[in-house]
Scaffold this motif. Structure first.
Motif, PDB file in Angstrom:
ATOM      1  N   MET A 129       5.181  -4.668  19.459  1.00 36.01           N
ATOM      2  CA  MET A 129       3.858  -5.224  19.169  1.00 36.01           C
ATOM      3  C   MET A 129       3.831  -5.984  17.841  1.00 36.01           C
ATOM      4  SD  MET A 129       1.733  -1.811  20.327  1.00 36.01           S
ATOM      5  CE  MET A 129       0.183  -2.331  19.566  1.00 36.01           C
ATOM      6  N   GLY A 130       4.952  -5.937  17.112  1.00 38.05           N
ATOM      7  CA  GLY A 130       5.009  -6.623  15.821  1.00 38.05           C
ATOM      8  C   GLY A 130       4.653  -5.741  14.645  1.00 38.05           C
ATOM      9  N   ILE A 131       4.611  -4.426  14.864  1.00 35.58           N
ATOM     10  CA  ILE A 131       4.231  -3.482  13.819  1.00 35.58           C
ATOM     11  C   ILE A 131       5.472  -3.013  13.062  1.00 35.58           C
ATOM     12  CG2 ILE A 131       3.290  -1.163  13.430  1.00 35.58           C
ATOM     13  CD1 ILE A 131       1.374  -1.702  15.759  1.00 35.58           C
ATOM     14  N   ALA A 132       5.374  -2.984  11.744  1.00 39.89           N
ATOM     15  CA  ALA A 132       6.444  -2.437  10.913  1.00 39.89           C
ATOM     16  C   ALA A 132       6.313  -0.917  10.904  1.00 39.89           C
ATOM     17  CB  ALA A 132       6.346  -2.988   9.492  1.00 39.89           C
ATOM     18  N   VAL A 133       7.355  -0.227  11.308  1.00 38.51           N
ATOM     19  CA  VAL A 133       7.312   1.226  11.445  1.00 38.51           C
ATOM     20  C   VAL A 133       8.064   1.890  10.299  1.00 38.51           C
ATOM     21  CG1 VAL A 133       8.088   3.178  12.852  1.00 38.51           C
ATOM     22  CG2 VAL A 133       7.032   1.184  13.938  1.00 38.51           C
ATOM     23  N   VAL A 134       7.449   2.927   9.724  1.00 34.40           N
ATOM     24  CA  VAL A 134       8.101   3.758   8.720  1.00 34.40           C
ATOM     25  C   VAL A 134       8.070   5.188   9.226  1.00 34.40           C
ATOM     26  CG1 VAL A 134       8.088   4.551   6.336  1.00 34.40           C
ATOM     27  CG2 VAL A 134       7.292   2.242   6.868  1.00 34.40           C
ATOM     28  N   LEU A 135       9.233   5.830   9.291  1.00 38.02           N
ATOM     29  CA  LEU A 135       9.289   7.221   9.727  1.00 38.02           C
ATOM     30  C   LEU A 135       8.943   8.140   8.560  1.00 38.02           C
ATOM     31  CD1 LEU A 135      12.456   7.358  12.015  1.00 38.02           C
ATOM     32  CD2 LEU A 135      10.045   7.301  12.692  1.00 38.02           C
ATOM     33  N   GLY A 136       8.087   9.102   8.829  1.00 35.38           N
ATOM     34  CA  GLY A 136       7.686  10.046   7.798  1.00 35.38           C
ATOM     35  C   GLY A 136       6.535  10.898   8.286  1.00 35.38           C
ATOM     36  N   ASP A 137       6.296  11.989   7.576  1.00 39.43           N
ATOM     37  CA  ASP A 137       5.268  12.950   7.955  1.00 39.43           C
ATOM     38  C   ASP A 137       4.146  12.901   6.925  1.00 39.43           C
ATOM     39  OD1 ASP A 137       3.739  15.130   8.694  1.00 39.43           O
ATOM     40  OD2 ASP A 137       5.450  16.455   8.998  1.00 39.43           O
ATOM     41  N   ALA A 138       2.926  12.688   7.386  1.00 41.35           N
ATOM     42  CA  ALA A 138       1.787  12.636   6.471  1.00 41.35           C
ATOM     43  C   ALA A 138       1.583  13.951   5.731  1.00 41.35           C
ATOM     44  CB  ALA A 138       0.510  12.266   7.234  1.00 41.35           C
ATOM     45  N   MET A 139       2.115  15.039   6.258  1.00 40.94           N
ATOM     46  CA  MET A 139       2.004  16.334   5.583  1.00 40.94           C
ATOM     47  C   MET A 139       2.905  16.419   4.356  1.00 40.94           C
ATOM     48  SD  MET A 139      -0.220  18.078   7.403  1.00 40.94           S
ATOM     49  CE  MET A 139       0.049  19.844   7.355  1.00 40.94           C
ATOM     50  N   ASN A 140       3.804  15.457   4.213  1.00 43.76           N
ATOM     51  CA  ASN A 140       4.725  15.408   3.080  1.00 43.76           C
ATOM     52  C   ASN A 140       4.339  14.230   2.195  1.00 43.76           C
ATOM     53  OD1 ASN A 140       6.915  14.898   1.358  1.00 43.76           O
ATOM     54  ND2 ASN A 140       8.368  15.789   2.800  1.00 43.76           N
ATOM     55  N   VAL A 141       3.800  14.511   1.014  1.00 43.14           N
ATOM     56  CA  VAL A 141       3.278  13.434   0.172  1.00 43.14           C
ATOM     57  C   VAL A 141       4.369  12.457  -0.257  1.00 43.14           C
ATOM     58  CG1 VAL A 141       3.485  14.668  -2.029  1.00 43.14           C
ATOM     59  CG2 VAL A 141       1.671  12.947  -1.725  1.00 43.14           C
ATOM     60  N   GLU A 142       5.614  12.949  -0.382  1.00 42.17           N
ATOM     61  CA  GLU A 142       6.707  12.041  -0.755  1.00 42.17           C
ATOM     62  C   GLU A 142       6.955  11.015   0.350  1.00 42.17           C
ATOM     63  OE1 GLU A 142       6.940  15.338  -1.050  1.00 42.17           O
ATOM     64  OE2 GLU A 142       7.048  15.615  -3.237  1.00 42.17           O
ATOM     65  N   ASP A 143       6.851  11.434   1.600  1.00 42.94           N
ATOM     66  CA  ASP A 143       6.999  10.500   2.714  1.00 42.94           C
ATOM     67  C   ASP A 143       5.905   9.432   2.669  1.00 42.94           C
ATOM     68  OD1 ASP A 143       9.137  11.980   3.588  1.00 42.94           O
ATOM     69  OD2 ASP A 143       8.215  12.638   5.472  1.00 42.94           O
ATOM     70  N   VAL A 144       4.698   9.861   2.362  1.00 36.28           N
ATOM     71  CA  VAL A 144       3.574   8.923   2.309  1.00 36.28           C
ATOM     72  C   VAL A 144       3.760   7.939   1.160  1.00 36.28           C
ATOM     73  CG1 VAL A 144       1.065   8.687   2.086  1.00 36.28           C
ATOM     74  CG2 VAL A 144       2.018  10.621   3.348  1.00 36.28           C
ATOM     75  N   GLU A 145       4.205   8.422   0.028  1.00 33.29           N
ATOM     76  CA  GLU A 145       4.437   7.529  -1.122  1.00 33.29           C
ATOM     77  C   GLU A 145       5.521   6.511  -0.802  1.00 33.29           C
ATOM     78  OE1 GLU A 145       3.186  10.378  -4.884  1.00 33.29           O
ATOM     79  OE2 GLU A 145       5.286  10.325  -4.235  1.00 33.29           O
ATOM     80  N   ARG A 146       6.582   6.968  -0.168  1.00 34.20           N
ATOM     81  CA  ARG A 146       7.671   6.051   0.189  1.00 34.20           C
ATOM     82  C   ARG A 146       7.181   4.972   1.157  1.00 34.20           C
ATOM     83  NH1 ARG A 146      10.664   6.561   4.506  1.00 34.20           N
ATOM     84  NH2 ARG A 146      10.086   8.771   4.739  1.00 34.20           N
ATOM     85  N   ALA A 147       6.298   5.349   2.061  1.00 34.92           N
ATOM     86  CA  ALA A 147       5.808   4.413   3.076  1.00 34.92           C
ATOM     87  C   ALA A 147       4.769   3.446   2.517  1.00 34.92           C
ATOM     88  CB  ALA A 147       5.206   5.188   4.243  1.00 34.92           C
ATOM     89  N   MET A 148       3.936   3.935   1.612  1.00 30.19           N
ATOM     90  CA  MET A 148       2.790   3.141   1.196  1.00 30.19           C
ATOM     91  C   MET A 148       2.992   2.408  -0.128  1.00 30.19           C
ATOM     92  SD  MET A 148      -1.212   4.386   1.003  1.00 30.19           S
ATOM     93  CE  MET A 148      -1.071   5.466   2.410  1.00 30.19           C
ATOM     94  N   LEU A 149       3.912   2.891  -0.969  1.00 35.03           N
ATOM     95  CA  LEU A 149       4.088   2.295  -2.291  1.00 35.03           C
ATOM     96  C   LEU A 149       5.317   1.409  -2.359  1.00 35.03           C
ATOM     97  CD1 LEU A 149       3.195   5.403  -4.514  1.00 35.03           C
ATOM     98  CD2 LEU A 149       1.695   3.516  -3.803  1.00 35.03           C
ATOM     99  N   GLY A 150       5.665   0.777  -1.239  1.00 32.24           N
ATOM    100  CA  GLY A 150       6.816  -0.123  -1.200  1.00 32.24           C
ATOM    101  C   GLY A 150       6.486  -1.496  -1.759  1.00 32.24           C
ATOM    102  N   ASP A 151       7.342  -2.473  -1.434  1.00 30.85           N
ATOM    103  CA  ASP A 151       7.181  -3.827  -1.969  1.00 30.85           C
ATOM    104  C   ASP A 151       5.986  -4.558  -1.358  1.00 30.85           C
ATOM    105  OD1 ASP A 151       9.406  -3.491  -3.571  1.00 30.85           O
ATOM    106  OD2 ASP A 151      10.785  -4.280  -2.050  1.00 30.85           O
ATOM    107  N   GLU A 152       5.653  -4.227  -0.097  1.00 27.84           N
ATOM    108  CA  GLU A 152       4.553  -4.934   0.566  1.00 27.84           C
ATOM    109  C   GLU A 152       3.224  -4.286   0.176  1.00 27.84           C
ATOM    110  OE1 GLU A 152       8.153  -4.577   3.214  1.00 27.84           O
ATOM    111  OE2 GLU A 152       6.697  -3.119   2.435  1.00 27.84           O
TER     112      GLU A 152
END
Length: 225
Positions: free
Chosen positions: A47-70
């Motif tokens: 569908m054109g979606i950029a996918v990041v694997l991670g668990d929202a229950m793990n704040v480090e996963d969320v930071e890695r997914a959301m605080l990237g270059d984009e």
């Protein structure tokens, strides 16, 4: 040249979240989705979606997914669980998303919860409330955390969810007494409309199908346009 910003979506693997993913991509939004497993990765990437694997229950996963270059323009989350689940993302997962969204300085955060949460407890029967109580408590905690975060927010509380195609009869209201059914695809359309609506900023809205209300209550519809 500036880097294009993304809509960050949690819950895209199924249900309302998947419908939101389709709605966003059909409107040419750039979407980044957080997935716990690879199960639906290929479908979303198609569908054109950029996918990041991670668990929202793990704040480090969320930071890695959301605080990237984009840069992330907005966050939409539909994550949650069932009352029988021993671990649910309704509060902790959404809390992590909210906290990291503050760090990311997102412009808008849309949280999808449920009628029965917060002051809309008056909309449901005692029997339904008893069955859903653990989930509704967690959802209300997430709502309150978002309200207190300082983020520009919209909280959308759908009624009972059905999986058929959109009817186009989905409506929003600030009236917490309203209850009814609504198709997941109609919830997605309402969420996408709220994304670009200043009128929906810092509002808590119930979402129902105008033709599938419980009873025949009179209420004022909320205009997001």
């Amino acid at each position: 040249m500036t880097t294009p910003s993304y809509i960050f979506l949690a819950g895209a693997s199924r249900g309302v979240g998947r419908e939101i993913a389709q709605c966003l991509t059909s409107q040419q939004f750039k979407v980044k989705a957080l997935l716990r497993t690879d199960a639906t990765r290929h479908e979303l990437e198609t569908m054109g979606i950029a996918v990041v694997l991670g668990d929202a229950m793990n704040v480090e996963d969320v930071e890695r997914a959301m605080l990237g270059d984009e840069p992330i323009d907005a966050v939409i989350t539909t994550i949650g669980g069932l009352a029988k689940d021993s671990t649910r993302a309704d509060y902790i997962g959404n809390k992590n998303l909210i906290d990291v969204a503050v760090k990311a300085k997102v412009k808008k955060f849309i949280l999808v919860t449920s009628i029965g949460s917060g002051n809309s407890v008056v909309a449901l029967s005692p029997q339904i409330l008893e069955a859903l109580q653990p989930v509704l408590i967690d959802k209300e905690k997430a709502e309150q955390h978002l309200i207190g975060s300082g983020l520009n927010y919209t909280i959308i509380r759908p009624g009972g969810l059905q999986s058929e195609s959109a009817t186009g009869n989905g409506v929003l209201t600030e009236d917490p007494r309203i209850a009814g059914m609504i198709h997941r695809a109609d919830v997605a359309q309402l969420v996408c409309r709220c994304l670009n609506s200043d009128a929906a900023n810092n509002k808590i809205l119930s979402a129902v199908d105008a033709n599938m209300l419980f009873g025949q209550p009179q209420f004022e519809k909320f205009n997001v346009d």
